[in-house]
Design a protein around this motif. Sequence first.
Motif, short mmCIF file in Angstrom:
data_model
loop_
_atom_site.label_atom_id
_atom_site.label_comp_id
_atom_site.label_asym_id
_atom_site.label_seq_id
_atom_site.Cartn_x
_atom_site.Cartn_y
_atom_site.Cartn_z
N ILE A 1 -9.54 -4.88 -1.98
CA ILE A 1 -8.39 -4.14 -1.44
C ILE A 1 -8.12 -2.89 -2.28
O ILE A 1 -7.87 -1.80 -1.75
CB ILE A 1 -7.15 -5.05 -1.39
CG1 ILE A 1 -7.33 -6.13 -0.32
CG2 ILE A 1 -5.89 -4.23 -1.11
CD1 ILE A 1 -6.29 -7.21 -0.36
N ARG A 2 -8.19 -3.04 -3.59
CA ARG A 2 -7.94 -1.89 -4.47
C ARG A 2 -8.99 -0.81 -4.25
O ARG A 2 -8.67 0.40 -4.20
CB ARG A 2 -7.92 -2.35 -5.92
CG ARG A 2 -7.38 -1.31 -6.89
CD ARG A 2 -7.34 -1.84 -8.32
NE ARG A 2 -6.44 -2.97 -8.47
CZ ARG A 2 -5.13 -2.88 -8.59
NH1 ARG A 2 -4.54 -1.69 -8.53
NH2 ARG A 2 -4.39 -3.96 -8.75
N TYR B 1 -7.60 2.08 7.83
CA TYR B 1 -7.60 1.48 6.49
C TYR B 1 -7.76 -0.03 6.56
O TYR B 1 -8.59 -0.62 5.86
CB TYR B 1 -6.30 1.86 5.79
CG TYR B 1 -5.94 1.02 4.58
CD1 TYR B 1 -6.63 1.15 3.37
CD2 TYR B 1 -4.90 0.09 4.64
CE1 TYR B 1 -6.31 0.39 2.27
CE2 TYR B 1 -4.56 -0.68 3.53
CZ TYR B 1 -5.26 -0.53 2.35
OH TYR B 1 -4.93 -1.29 1.26
N SER C 1 -8.51 0.92 -0.89
CA SER C 1 -7.33 1.78 -0.99
C SER C 1 -7.68 3.09 -1.69
O SER C 1 -7.32 4.18 -1.22
CB SER C 1 -6.21 1.06 -1.74
OG SER C 1 -5.84 -0.15 -1.08
N VAL D 1 0.86 -1.18 0.00
CA VAL D 1 0.00 0.00 0.00
C VAL D 1 0.90 1.23 0.00
O VAL D 1 1.86 1.33 0.76
CB VAL D 1 -0.98 -0.01 1.19
CG1 VAL D 1 -0.26 -0.08 2.52
CG2 VAL D 1 -1.89 1.20 1.15
N ASN E 1 -9.45 5.60 0.31
CA ASN E 1 -8.62 6.20 1.34
C ASN E 1 -7.47 7.04 0.76
O ASN E 1 -6.55 7.42 1.48
CB ASN E 1 -8.05 5.12 2.26
CG ASN E 1 -9.06 4.62 3.27
OD1 ASN E 1 -9.18 5.16 4.37
ND2 ASN E 1 -9.81 3.59 2.89
N LEU F 1 -5.18 6.04 -1.28
CA LEU F 1 -3.98 5.23 -1.32
C LEU F 1 -3.90 4.47 -2.63
O LEU F 1 -4.91 4.24 -3.30
CB LEU F 1 -3.96 4.24 -0.15
CG LEU F 1 -3.98 4.86 1.25
CD1 LEU F 1 -4.25 3.79 2.31
CD2 LEU F 1 -2.67 5.59 1.54
N ARG F 2 -2.69 4.08 -3.00
CA ARG F 2 -2.47 3.23 -4.17
C ARG F 2 -2.07 1.84 -3.70
O ARG F 2 -1.53 1.67 -2.59
CB ARG F 2 -1.39 3.82 -5.07
CG ARG F 2 -1.69 5.22 -5.55
CD ARG F 2 -0.60 5.74 -6.47
NE ARG F 2 -0.65 5.10 -7.79
CZ ARG F 2 0.19 5.36 -8.77
NH1 ARG F 2 1.18 6.22 -8.58
NH2 ARG F 2 0.07 4.76 -9.94
N VAL F 3 -2.30 0.86 -4.55
CA VAL F 3 -1.99 -0.51 -4.17
C VAL F 3 -1.30 -1.21 -5.33
O VAL F 3 -1.62 -0.97 -6.50
CB VAL F 3 -3.26 -1.27 -3.74
CG1 VAL F 3 -4.26 -1.35 -4.88
CG2 VAL F 3 -2.95 -2.66 -3.23
#
Length: 446
Positions: free
Chosen positions: A226-227, A176, A230, A151, A233, A235-237
């Motif tokens: 999960i993606r 998260y 992310s 992440v 939030n 965020l990148r994954v």
Amino acid sequence: MTTTYPRAERAAQARELGAQLTAAGIDGVVFGWVDNAGLTRVKSVPLAQLAHAAEYGVGAVPVFDVSLVDDSFTTTPSSTGPVGDLRLVPDLDRLTPLAAQPGWAWAPADRYAQDGTPHPGCQRLFARRVTEAVERRGLSVRAGIEIEWVVADAAGAPATAGPAYGMTRFVELSDYLREVLRALTAQGLAVLQLHPEYAAGQFEVSVAAEGPVEAADTTMLVRHTIRAVSARNGLRVSFAPVFTEGSIGNGGHLHLSLWRAGLNLAHGGPGRHGLHPEAEQFLAGVLAELPALLALGAPGVASYLRLVPSHFAGAYRCWGLENREAALRLITGSTAGQANAELKCFDAAANPYLAIGGVLAAGLAGLDTGLPLPPETTSDPAALDAAERLPASLPEAVDAYEKSALLRQALGPELYETVLAVRRAEAELYAMHTDADVIEAVRWRY
């Protein structure tokens, strides 16, 4: 019109599900499949079109059989390229409202020709076909794939600087991770573990074992979730095999156990560590075919930047009880239901249907020949002169794959040759790149 799936029954099922989805606030449904480069491809329909899609499928160009990780294409004798059409037919038994994407539901799709006959290049139908071959022997397999990911923040740097397996990472990203856990649970998935892993910003989640095709479906659903969490939030994954040069990468470790009549054949048998003879032969078949199987389970050039000694990646063709440097790790749980084997050499770039189907085919070959399991490796294989290294590059794995009559027969000529063409083309695509260039090129593709 010729067809091999029950169109009318699926349409009726879709209409019934559609009413439930409408009440749940669902507006559209995403159909997903995974190509030979390991990328997830999708098409979607509004909910009002679900019944039509379940009956007749949704159009999908066949050129994605030969797509590469950078979205370019190669060719094969059986591929029609941009000409023609296939039909994506959703598996409504796995239709799932997406907890982190409000208003959307997801279903894995099989690919059929326009006349309703199975597309020979469909990886999910291949996994189903081999699973049925296992079941015809009175056996079953329970499987699961560990999901590892990095992440990162909006700039692409690891989102937490905490130590490996450290509580610091949970403190810094606890909200998260709670959202990930809640979303997976809301989608009906039984989460077993969620914890920080070794590399910077890396985490791992594991879910309960299922049938082989179901386990591959769940792998894709977990990654989608999960993606999505992310993204919500900021965020990148990345699920790419390697995120940072020289670091431990994202594995896609395949866990499996062989069962007969409710008995786990990895527990309570007369063989080494309680293995039953059929379990030994099955695992021996997998181990014998492992160099060729890497073309399915470690499919990219970047895969071999992860598959190195002393990185817990299973870079040696050997097995051992709780040996984390062996490609095949035997795990003993406290109960019969927990004992299983783990293939550590596969990574998160693999198409899970190809990986699982290939492993099952190799295991069946071990049963057919009564293949004995070789001596156990009880120490770090890197310290042993006799330890056999698995292929250290994609071209080496492709060479083993080309020599595998077993995989050629199991996959069928069309699927076998398209996998081969994609592997060759990607090896050529990155042949002149540095390791750092390869990592950068695929970091955000998975």
